[in-house]
Enzyme design. Sequence first.
Site, PDB file in Angstrom:
ATOM      1  N   ASP A   1      -7.478   5.018 -30.432  1.00 55.66           N
ATOM      2  CA  ASP A   1      -7.592   3.643 -30.936  1.00 55.66           C
ATOM      3  C   ASP A   1      -8.567   3.588 -32.106  1.00 55.66           C
ATOM      4  OD1 ASP A   1      -5.926   2.652 -28.960  1.00 55.66           O
ATOM      5  OD2 ASP A   1      -7.534   1.752 -27.765  1.00 55.66           O
ATOM      6  N   MET A   2      -8.449   2.532 -32.912  1.00 52.51           N
ATOM      7  CA  MET A   2      -9.414   2.327 -33.997  1.00 52.51           C
ATOM      8  C   MET A   2     -10.356   1.188 -33.617  1.00 52.51           C
ATOM      9  SD  MET A   2     -10.526   3.555 -36.721  1.00 52.51           S
ATOM     10  CE  MET A   2      -9.311   4.604 -37.511  1.00 52.51           C
TER      11      MET A   2
ATOM     12  N   ARG B   1      -0.334   4.227 -35.373  1.00 53.21           N
ATOM     13  CA  ARG B   1      -0.054   2.858 -34.890  1.00 53.21           C
ATOM     14  C   ARG B   1      -0.649   1.910 -35.937  1.00 53.21           C
ATOM     15  NH1 ARG B   1      -3.736   1.306 -30.284  1.00 53.21           N
ATOM     16  NH2 ARG B   1      -2.287   2.317 -28.861  1.00 53.21           N
TER      17      ARG B   1
ATOM     18  N   ALA C   1      -8.871  -6.053 -34.847  1.00 50.43           N
ATOM     19  CA  ALA C   1      -9.348  -7.033 -33.876  1.00 50.43           C
ATOM     20  C   ALA C   1     -10.846  -7.329 -33.967  1.00 50.43           C
ATOM     21  CB  ALA C   1      -9.030  -6.535 -32.468  1.00 50.43           C
TER      22      ALA C   1
ATOM     23  N   THR D   1       2.255  -5.428 -33.020  1.00 51.51           N
ATOM     24  CA  THR D   1       2.023  -6.837 -33.390  1.00 51.51           C
ATOM     25  C   THR D   1       2.802  -7.759 -32.460  1.00 51.51           C
ATOM     26  OG1 THR D   1       2.172  -8.460 -35.196  1.00 51.51           O
ATOM     27  CG2 THR D   1       3.951  -6.852 -35.080  1.00 51.51           C
ATOM     28  N   HIS D   2       2.303  -9.016 -32.360  1.00 52.49           N
ATOM     29  CA  HIS D   2       3.069 -10.053 -31.651  1.00 52.49           C
ATOM     30  C   HIS D   2       3.553 -11.087 -32.651  1.00 52.49           C
ATOM     31  CE1 HIS D   2      -0.427  -8.612 -29.366  1.00 52.49           C
ATOM     32  NE2 HIS D   2       0.494  -8.356 -28.465  1.00 52.49           N
TER      33      HIS D   2
ATOM     34  N   ARG E   1      -9.258 -11.074 -27.113  1.00 53.19           N
ATOM     35  CA  ARG E   1      -7.929 -11.706 -26.959  1.00 53.19           C
ATOM     36  C   ARG E   1      -8.064 -13.221 -27.072  1.00 53.19           C
ATOM     37  NH1 ARG E   1      -7.494  -6.943 -27.212  1.00 53.19           N
ATOM     38  NH2 ARG E   1      -7.280  -7.575 -29.350  1.00 53.19           N
TER      39      ARG E   1
HETATM   40  C1  LIG Z   1      -0.312  -2.199 -28.844  1.00 55.25           C
HETATM   41  C2  LIG Z   1      -1.496  -2.723 -29.596  1.00 55.25           C
HETATM   42  C3  LIG Z   1      -2.581  -1.884 -29.816  1.00 55.25           C
HETATM   43  C4  LIG Z   1      -3.670  -2.336 -30.536  1.00 55.25           C
HETATM   44  N1  LIG Z   1      -4.685  -1.459 -30.836  1.00 55.25           N
HETATM   45  C5  LIG Z   1      -5.697  -1.869 -31.636  1.00 55.25           C
HETATM   46  C6  LIG Z   1      -6.689  -0.955 -32.103  1.00 55.25           C
HETATM   47  O1  LIG Z   1      -6.667   0.253 -31.807  1.00 55.25           O
HETATM   48  N2  LIG Z   1      -7.670  -1.443 -32.899  1.00 55.25           N
HETATM   49  C7  LIG Z   1      -7.730  -2.759 -33.277  1.00 55.25           C
HETATM   50  O2  LIG Z   1      -8.630  -3.146 -34.033  1.00 55.25           O
HETATM   51  N3  LIG Z   1      -6.822  -3.656 -32.826  1.00 55.25           N
HETATM   52  C8  LIG Z   1      -5.807  -3.236 -32.028  1.00 55.25           C
HETATM   53  N4  LIG Z   1      -4.858  -4.144 -31.622  1.00 55.25           N
HETATM   54  C9  LIG Z   1      -5.091  -5.595 -31.814  1.00 55.25           C
HETATM   55  C10 LIG Z   1      -4.590  -6.078 -33.162  1.00 55.25           C
HETATM   56  O3  LIG Z   1      -5.399  -5.540 -34.186  1.00 55.25           O
HETATM   57  C11 LIG Z   1      -4.623  -7.605 -33.256  1.00 55.25           C
HETATM   58  O4  LIG Z   1      -5.912  -8.068 -33.031  1.00 55.25           O
HETATM   59  C12 LIG Z   1      -3.693  -8.304 -32.279  1.00 55.25           C
HETATM   60  O5  LIG Z   1      -2.526  -7.578 -32.052  1.00 55.25           O
HETATM   61  C13 LIG Z   1      -3.302  -9.684 -32.809  1.00 55.25           C
HETATM   62  O6  LIG Z   1      -2.613  -9.547 -34.022  1.00 55.25           O
HETATM   63  P1  LIG Z   1      -1.034  -9.848 -34.162  1.00 55.25           P
HETATM   64  O7  LIG Z   1      -0.455  -8.757 -34.991  1.00 55.25           O
HETATM   65  O8  LIG Z   1      -0.426 -10.029 -32.845  1.00 55.25           O
HETATM   66  O9  LIG Z   1      -0.945 -11.129 -35.082  1.00 55.25           O
HETATM   67  P2  LIG Z   1      -1.670 -12.550 -35.059  1.00 55.25           P
HETATM   68  O10 LIG Z   1      -1.457 -13.104 -36.428  1.00 55.25           O
HETATM   69  O11 LIG Z   1      -3.048 -12.474 -34.525  1.00 55.25           O
HETATM   70  O12 LIG Z   1      -0.802 -13.330 -34.013  1.00 55.25           O
HETATM   71  C14 LIG Z   1       0.563 -13.644 -34.216  1.00 55.25           C
HETATM   72  C15 LIG Z   1       1.108 -14.400 -33.018  1.00 55.25           C
HETATM   73  O13 LIG Z   1       1.070 -13.555 -31.871  1.00 55.25           O
HETATM   74  C16 LIG Z   1       0.696 -14.288 -30.720  1.00 55.25           C
HETATM   75  N5  LIG Z   1      -0.605 -13.789 -30.239  1.00 55.25           N
HETATM   76  C17 LIG Z   1      -1.419 -12.930 -30.879  1.00 55.25           C
HETATM   77  N6  LIG Z   1      -2.508 -12.684 -30.144  1.00 55.25           N
HETATM   78  C18 LIG Z   1      -2.398 -13.413 -29.033  1.00 55.25           C
HETATM   79  C19 LIG Z   1      -3.205 -13.596 -27.878  1.00 55.25           C
HETATM   80  N7  LIG Z   1      -4.377 -12.989 -27.746  1.00 55.25           N
HETATM   81  N8  LIG Z   1      -2.764 -14.424 -26.904  1.00 55.25           N
HETATM   82  C20 LIG Z   1      -1.563 -15.059 -27.022  1.00 55.25           C
HETATM   83  N9  LIG Z   1      -0.749 -14.926 -28.098  1.00 55.25           N
HETATM   84  C21 LIG Z   1      -1.162 -14.119 -29.075  1.00 55.25           C
HETATM   85  C22 LIG Z   1       0.627 -15.720 -31.134  1.00 55.25           C
HETATM   86  O14 LIG Z   1       1.903 -16.289 -30.958  1.00 55.25           O
HETATM   87  C23 LIG Z   1       0.294 -15.624 -32.603  1.00 55.25           C
HETATM   88  O15 LIG Z   1       0.664 -16.748 -33.334  1.00 55.25           O
HETATM   89  C24 LIG Z   1      -3.725  -3.697 -30.971  1.00 55.25           C
HETATM   90  C25 LIG Z   1      -2.632  -4.524 -30.750  1.00 55.25           C
HETATM   91  C26 LIG Z   1      -1.525  -4.062 -30.109  1.00 55.25           C
HETATM   92  C27 LIG Z   1      -0.358  -4.964 -29.939  1.00 55.25           C
END
Ligand SMILES: Cc1cc2nc3c(=O)[nH]c(=O)nc-3n(C[C@H](O)[C@H](O)[C@H](O)COP(=O)(O)OP(=O)(O)OC[C@H]3O[C@@H](n4cnc5c(N)ncnc54)[C@H](O)[C@@H]3O)c2cc1C
Length: 305
Positions: free
Chosen positions: A131-132, A183, A188, A225-226, A288
Amino acid sequence: MVIRSALIYLSRQEGLKEFAARFSLFKRLTTRFIAGESTDEAVAAIRDLNARGCSASFDHLNEAVGSVAETEAEVVEYLDVLARIEQTGLDSNVSIKLTQFGLVIDPELAYRNARRIVTDAVGRGNFVRVDMEGSHATQATIDLFKRLRAEFGLNDVGIVVQSYLYRTMDDVRDLLKIPARIRLCKGAYLEPPEVAFPEKKAVDDNYVRVMQVLLSSGVYHGIATHDPKMIDATVDFAQREGIARDAFEFQMLYGIRRDLQEQLARDGYRLRVYVPYGKHWYPYFMRRLAERPANIWFVLKNLLK
Ligand SMILES: Cc1cc2nc3c(=O)[nH]c(=O)nc-3n(C[C@H](O)[C@H](O)[C@H](O)COP(=O)(O)OP(=O)(O)OC[C@H]3O[C@@H](n4cnc5c(N)ncnc54)[C@H](O)[C@@H]3O)c2cc1C
């Protein structure tokens, strides 16, 4: 933005965890994002995900570990998890954080510990994702990953990049020369404007640019991403470029956008769910909450009920 900064600040105050954990209700609310405190609970969650057509990644929650004994306990936990995956036939790999293995104590200790995990995983035909973390650790994480990658194969160990960092496109081009499995996520942590794009739009634009470079590389990467906009951009680009659905995977976090997870799996895309578990859930849980204000209202509403 202010709420996000405040929550990320609170996520770093481990002492508050003891306070929060006293409220059993607060702890129960964490089950939306955390599979449980024990390995057995994570195994059960992953079995369920596998049954729904998703692969997974175990993430034993702990970061910025401050003692050698604690890093050893983390190694033991991961070795146990890798054995459990093999015994149970679960479709899962593992994700590790280098600060969990001692990066802040001594980078050599973190390297030796991570190497033990990758060696064991390789013996079992599994894969380790590094992870980063926050930008203070970016270069050290990349350096240490490169040492591991020099010794192990493309399909043994991979890394993560964050589209909010200015440096990421350069890092990606550099890592692809090795090559490396990457990835891509947005990032975050709370980062200053000197190192990261402050505007969401710039983070998203960079995400799409990096995604296109990754998908064009011919290496199997994870698009984490979500965000439906990032997912649509990925699907569109793959279709336009004739990139097969099984040439990459989407990745999402446990408990977030399950509807979207199931939809993608139904549409024939590969989907991996990152499954966090363990006693040190506090910083992860707070990050989160920081991502989505609606989650704070969800927590407050339930606490006040
Ligand atoms: C598999 C995976 C591994 C990851 N590993 C790392 C890592 O190693 N280092 C790191 O810095 N970050 C990591 N992250 C976290 C990432 O950097 C983001 O902080 C996180 O995924 C939210 O960004 P997003 O792309 O979903 O988009 P966003 O623009 O934050 O969200 C887009 C949409 O997704 C939904 N959503 C997003 N977050 C939430 C939440 N908490 N609760 C409910 N709905 C939500 C909402 O509908 C939102 O409108 C990881 C994420 C994933 C999915």
